[in-house]
Design a protein around this motif. Structure first.
Motif, PDB file in Angstrom:
ATOM      1  N   HIS A 190       0.869  -1.167   0.000  1.00 52.80           N
ATOM      2  CA  HIS A 190       0.000   0.000   0.000  1.00 52.80           C
ATOM      3  C   HIS A 190       0.909   1.220   0.000  1.00 52.80           C
ATOM      4  CE1 HIS A 190      -3.749  -2.093   1.103  1.00 52.80           C
ATOM      5  NE2 HIS A 190      -2.967  -2.888   1.832  1.00 52.80           N
ATOM      6  N   ASN A 204       0.924   2.797  -9.543  1.00 56.50           N
ATOM      7  CA  ASN A 204      -0.120   1.823  -9.231  1.00 56.50           C
ATOM      8  C   ASN A 204      -0.136   0.676 -10.250  1.00 56.50           C
ATOM      9  OD1 ASN A 204      -2.458   1.079  -7.618  1.00 56.50           O
ATOM     10  ND2 ASN A 204      -3.644   1.500  -9.465  1.00 56.50           N
ATOM     11  N   ARG A 225       0.180  -0.742  -4.885  1.00 54.53           N
ATOM     12  CA  ARG A 225      -1.174  -0.191  -4.923  1.00 54.53           C
ATOM     13  C   ARG A 225      -1.126   1.225  -4.339  1.00 54.53           C
ATOM     14  NH1 ARG A 225      -5.299  -4.671  -2.847  1.00 54.53           N
ATOM     15  NH2 ARG A 225      -6.633  -3.418  -4.183  1.00 54.53           N
ATOM     16  N   ASP A 228      -2.900   4.784  -3.383  1.00 58.64           N
ATOM     17  CA  ASP A 228      -4.166   5.456  -3.107  1.00 58.64           C
ATOM     18  C   ASP A 228      -3.920   6.504  -2.030  1.00 58.64           C
ATOM     19  OD1 ASP A 228      -7.445   4.602  -3.435  1.00 58.64           O
ATOM     20  OD2 ASP A 228      -6.878   5.899  -1.749  1.00 58.64           O
ATOM     21  N   LYS A 229      -4.597   7.632  -2.181  1.00 62.78           N
ATOM     22  CA  LYS A 229      -4.359   8.711  -1.216  1.00 62.78           C
ATOM     23  C   LYS A 229      -4.855   8.347   0.183  1.00 62.78           C
ATOM     24  CE  LYS A 229      -8.448  11.409  -2.666  1.00 62.78           C
ATOM     25  NZ  LYS A 229      -9.382  10.712  -1.781  1.00 62.78           N
ATOM     26  N   ASN A 230      -5.712   7.320   0.248  1.00 66.39           N
ATOM     27  CA  ASN A 230      -6.193   6.906   1.566  1.00 66.39           C
ATOM     28  C   ASN A 230      -5.325   5.827   2.214  1.00 66.39           C
ATOM     29  OD1 ASN A 230      -8.440   8.647   1.590  1.00 66.39           O
ATOM     30  ND2 ASN A 230      -9.480   7.261   0.156  1.00 66.39           N
TER      31      ASN A 230
END
Lengths: 213, 213
Positions: free
Chosen positions: B147, B160, B182, B184-186
């Motif tokens: 992540h 990504n 992967r 993702d900003k979260n």
């Protein structure tokens, strides 16, 4: 000059590749948990002068799986149906995975087979008669290693005691570092890893390894 | 020109190294077996409109371990006390290790989380009320992945969906190939591997990974 013939180039290339693969790649086997027993411990567990019952030859010449099964017990849990490997050894030794170590509830060091000084002990039980011994030491997680014939060691330019990196071609490709080379004329060339490592590689029957450094 | 002072060079070097390490190494975490549940399956297993009970935040923002535990059952064995992770998802998904797959007696594919089309089903039971659902699909071995925040992806020059090799510095050093990125900003930057892989690395709390290619 050759007479005109239908040479199947593809078949020749295939044969060359197959032979190269045979020569370059190393059979990779997953070792399950198992127990080696000394004569003294066999006498105690199974009866004086009891002889282990071979049921299956292993890849290393002279080594075999036995019909005999034991239970190993740690502070947290017992693991049943653990295979005894023969022939008998000068010292008993129990090899488990780190997953098993968690099940047993014992912190088990990663050691090369035979290097058991200062390792934890473990209870070993013959479930058929209930006899239990308390091994004072000998519980290890086997360090990954390659058994190698002297001929193959020469071919691969490695020597006994050396560490190499091995790329394993399983479903989950990875490179195992710090794989010990063990050379002996009685060995058959094969890499031995445990089930944690085999699962991390996605190893299947016939998966091979390649020494890359 | 500096006045004469007692500069502690060692302390400065240590601080620089510590900061470099923080910036270069990636937190590596072992994911145990767990279950994600859809609203529909929560309704069936726990009761209509039941709300999961968070007990521990996970490294990924918004993700949490729940008090709720379930039993998963395959043709060979059941595995009890499997943690439910929240929040609820659009589809239920059960993540196990290859070791667990053998215990269950199911051939389980290695897939990225969320990619469950055509994967095997599994029975999920709430042990408190005995209610069982038969998930038609969703049983996977999670493919190893990192992540990553968009900032870290930029810093590590990855994007990504890319695959990288990661050297893991555990007791049993190895290089994991084919690790999916992967972004993702979260997300919070962390590599997730399963317990087979963690044991193969000899991973301990605080073990780190380094992207090497």
């Amino acid at each position: 000059m050759l007479a005109e013939t239908n040479i199947n180039i593809d078949a020749i290339v295939d044969a060359v590749l197959k032979e190269l693969k045979e020569q370059l790649f190393i059979l990779t086997e997953a070792s399950g948990r198992h127990v080696h027993l000394s004569r003294e411990d066999i006498n105690t567990l199974f009866g004086y002068d009891y002889q282990l019952t071979p049921v299956k030859d292993l890849s290393q010449p002279g080594q075999f799986a036995c019909e005999e099964r034991v239970t190993i017990t740690g502070p947290k849990n017992a693991i049943h149906n653990v295979v005894v490997l023969g022939p008998e050894r000068s010292k008993s030794q129990v090899e488990v995975s780190l997953t098993d170590a968690l099940t047993l509830g014992i912190k088990v060091p990663v050691r090369l087979s035979g290097d058991i000084k200062g390792t934890p002990g473990i209870k070993i039980t013959n479930p058929k008669n209930g006899v239990t011994i308390e091994a004072k030491e000998g519980l290890i997680v086997a360090k990954r290693h390659i058994h190698m014939t002297p001929e193959d060691a020469k071919r691969f330019h490695v020597s006994n005691g050396e560490s190499v990196k091995v790329k394993v071609f399983g479903e989950r490709p990875l490179i195992l570092e710090d794989v010990d080379i063990r050379v002996d004329k009685n060995f058959s060339t094969a890499m031995h890893i445990d089930y944690d490592e085999a699962n991390a590689c996605g190893l299947t029957k016939g998966s091979k390894g390649l020494i890359i450094a």
